[in-house]
Enzyme design. Structure first.
Site, PDB file in Angstrom:
ATOM      1  CB  SER A   1     -16.738  55.007 -42.465  1.00 43.08           C
ATOM      2  OG  SER A   1     -16.951  53.620 -42.220  1.00 43.08           O
ATOM      3  CE  LYS A   2     -10.271  54.591 -36.395  1.00 41.18           C
ATOM      4  NZ  LYS A   2     -10.780  53.319 -35.849  1.00 41.18           N
ATOM      5  NE  ARG A   3     -18.700  51.716 -37.225  1.00 39.84           N
ATOM      6  CZ  ARG A   3     -19.792  52.469 -37.039  1.00 39.84           C
ATOM      7  NH1 ARG A   3     -20.865  52.244 -37.735  1.00 39.84           N
ATOM      8  NH2 ARG A   3     -19.788  53.446 -36.144  1.00 39.84           N
TER       9      ARG A   3
ATOM     10  CG  ASP B   1     -11.158  50.266 -37.693  1.00 37.12           C
ATOM     11  OD1 ASP B   1     -10.000  50.512 -38.084  1.00 37.12           O
ATOM     12  OD2 ASP B   1     -11.805  51.016 -36.947  1.00 37.12           O
TER      13      ASP B   1
ATOM     14  CB  SER C   1      -6.506  55.279 -36.737  1.00 39.29           C
ATOM     15  OG  SER C   1      -7.578  55.466 -35.843  1.00 39.29           O
TER      16      SER C   1
END
Length: 503
Positions: A262-264, A267, A287
């Protein structure tokens, strides 16, 4: 044998394209090109509530940057357009009506409130509410109501949906190119909504109709659609159409722990999960993207190809043409593919080494220009001396800045290690030796200095380490004689004198 192979990538414009989506597009592209087929881009925007401005343009730009452009689709109209589902909504109702007429679908008038009450009632009894064969004739739909009641409700404008009538007591045989043969008991299937009360089809109906009308031969999509396969095969059968060949790609998994990337995760661990940077139009949150982080599209494509596929050989570095040549759905794995940020950097470094020197030099010139550095130094030679240690183009500056800027600070540990009591006097003597050299070529400088060191009967380290500190500022960098030759005699002597003065 299918003659005209047609595949499609059908994303929803609900935000930036995740690398999982790019991987799906890539595998479709490779399969199409391997088989002289057509790669179609279709935008599935039936859910207008989730539509995000700019997402469609982002999808096109991302595919183009990766070097996997579509052959047919939005703005590349073929025979099967339009290629946005929102522009095709006039097509779907007739197929929903046909399914009702043939007994494969029905009108359902149940309100959200009534369905919620049924769910709560089932939960209270420790059960799960499923709308299908075991209760549909007890609910408010055209199977339980009389024809007159159904007609009255429709004519009165009472909202309804159209549901698929899943068959009862049947074992459905399914085939997937990656997962092989599967069996599904139709009794566990729910009666999915095909047509919503707002007059728009759901994904399931629109997807099937579009794939059929666009003559799609192979549906290559993510594993998350595997639970929908039974419904889709049943819809093809109910409409009297042949199913395409299905292939469900494995999930891309987190680098650490379990679950889907995921994007998380990006990050948290400091890597992009999108091909291009994206600015959220609502929050203005930015992003990061692989392009803006300095990755080459060739590296990203090479990395994505190995997430769930391998060629069956030891080769890991592939050009796009080589991937097309080698790609085979039979070599796609069933198991999820763990994403590895470090392996991605490795692909980047390897692809950078393969880059044409002229292109790399042009990019390096842009870096120098941004730093307001003009130079007459041989940039091709400089780039070639440092590129082996570079991962990104931007690293070339960090690895070579000493060529353009004389060091004013010196690595303390290096100085402590290399600069002894007699080093300054030896360096003074070296400047006199260098001053007498007329041919300041790499080979001649090397021969002269090595000859002088040998003649003095001292270790090479006593000269070479402080000389490197003087020219570079540390004990890093490529061949010393090459550095000296490139920056020239005057600059070399000047740097040695500065080092003597400051150490």
């Amino acid at each position: 044998m299918i003659k005209d192979i047609r595949v499609r990538f059908a994303p929803s414009p609900t935000g930036p394209l995740h690398i999982g989506g790019v991987r799906t597009a890539l595998f479709n592209y490779l399969f199409a090109k391997k088989n002289n087929g057509t790669f179609v881009l279709r935008i599935e925007d039936t859910d207008q509530n989730r539509y995000v401005p700019g997402a469609e343009e982002y999808i096109k730009n991302a595919l183009n940057w990766c070097g996997i452009p579509f052959d047919e689709g939005i703005e590349k109209e073929g025979k099967f357009g339009p290629y946005r589902q929102s522009e095709r909504k006039h097509l779907y109702k007739q197929y929903a009506d046909q399914l009702i007429k043939d007994g494969f679908a029905y009108y359902a008038f149940d309100t959200s409130e009534a369905l919620n009450n049924h769910r709560k009632d089932h939960e209270a009894k420790g059960k799960t509410f499923i709308y299908n064969w075991h209760n549909r004739e007890k609910l408010t739909n055209s199977l339980s109501l009389s024809k007159d009641e159904v007609t009255h409700k429709i004519n009165s404008g009472i909202p309804y949906v159209i549901r698929f009538k899943s068959p009862q007591d049947e074992i459905l045989h399914l085939t997937d190119e990656i997962r092989g043969d599967m069996k599904i008991d139709t009794n566990i299937l729910d009666d999915k909504i095909l047509f919503k009360s707002d007059g728009m089809p759901t994904y399931h109906l629109a997807n099937i109709v579009d794939d059929h009308l666009m003559k799609i031969t192979h549906v290559i999509r993510g594993e998350e659609w595997l639970p929908s396969l039974a419904l889709h095969v049943l819809l093809y059968r109910s409409l009297g159409w042949d199913s395409p060949i299905f292939a469900h790609l494995p999930l891309i998994l987190k680098p650490v722990g379990k679950g889907k990337l995921s994007k998380r995760d990006g990050d948290k661990m400091g890597f992009p999960v999108f091909p291009l940077a994206w600015t959220d139009p609502k929050t203005q949150e930015i992003s990061s993207g692989y392009k803006e982080d300095g990755y080459l599209p060739e590296a990203v494509v090479n990395m994505l190809a190995f997430l769930g596929w391998n060629p069956g050989t030891e080769q890991e570095l592939f050009s796009l043409e080589e991937l097309i040549q080698e790609f085979d759905l039979k070599r796609v794995h069933k198991a999820g593919a763990k994403f590895d940020p470090e392996k991605t950097k490795w692909f980047q470094q390897q692809q950078l080494q393969k880059m044409d020197s002229d292109i790399l030099v042009d990019q390096f010139k842009n870096i120098l220009s941004e730093k307001n550095i003009s130079t007459s130094l041989d940039l091709t030679t400089i780039v070639n001396t440092v590129k082996e240690r570079a991962v990104f183009t931007m690293d070339l500056w960090e690895l070579s800045n000493f060529y353009f800027i004389s060091p004013t600070k010196y690595d303390e540990k290096a100085v402590k290690k290399a600069w002894k009591e007699d080093t300054s006097s030896l360096m003074h003597e070296l400047t006199r030796i260098l001053n007498d050299i007329t041919d300041f070529s790499e080979n001649n400088v090397s021969t002269t200095i090595k000859g002088w060191i040998t003649g003095k009967e001292i270790s090479f380290g006593r000269i070479m380490m402080p000389l490197r500190i003087a020219l570079v500022g540390s004990l890093q960098g490529p061949d010393l004689f090459q550095i000296a030759s490139l920056i020239g005699k005057e600059e070399t002597i000047k740097r040695i004198e500065n080092a003597i003065e400051n150490n």
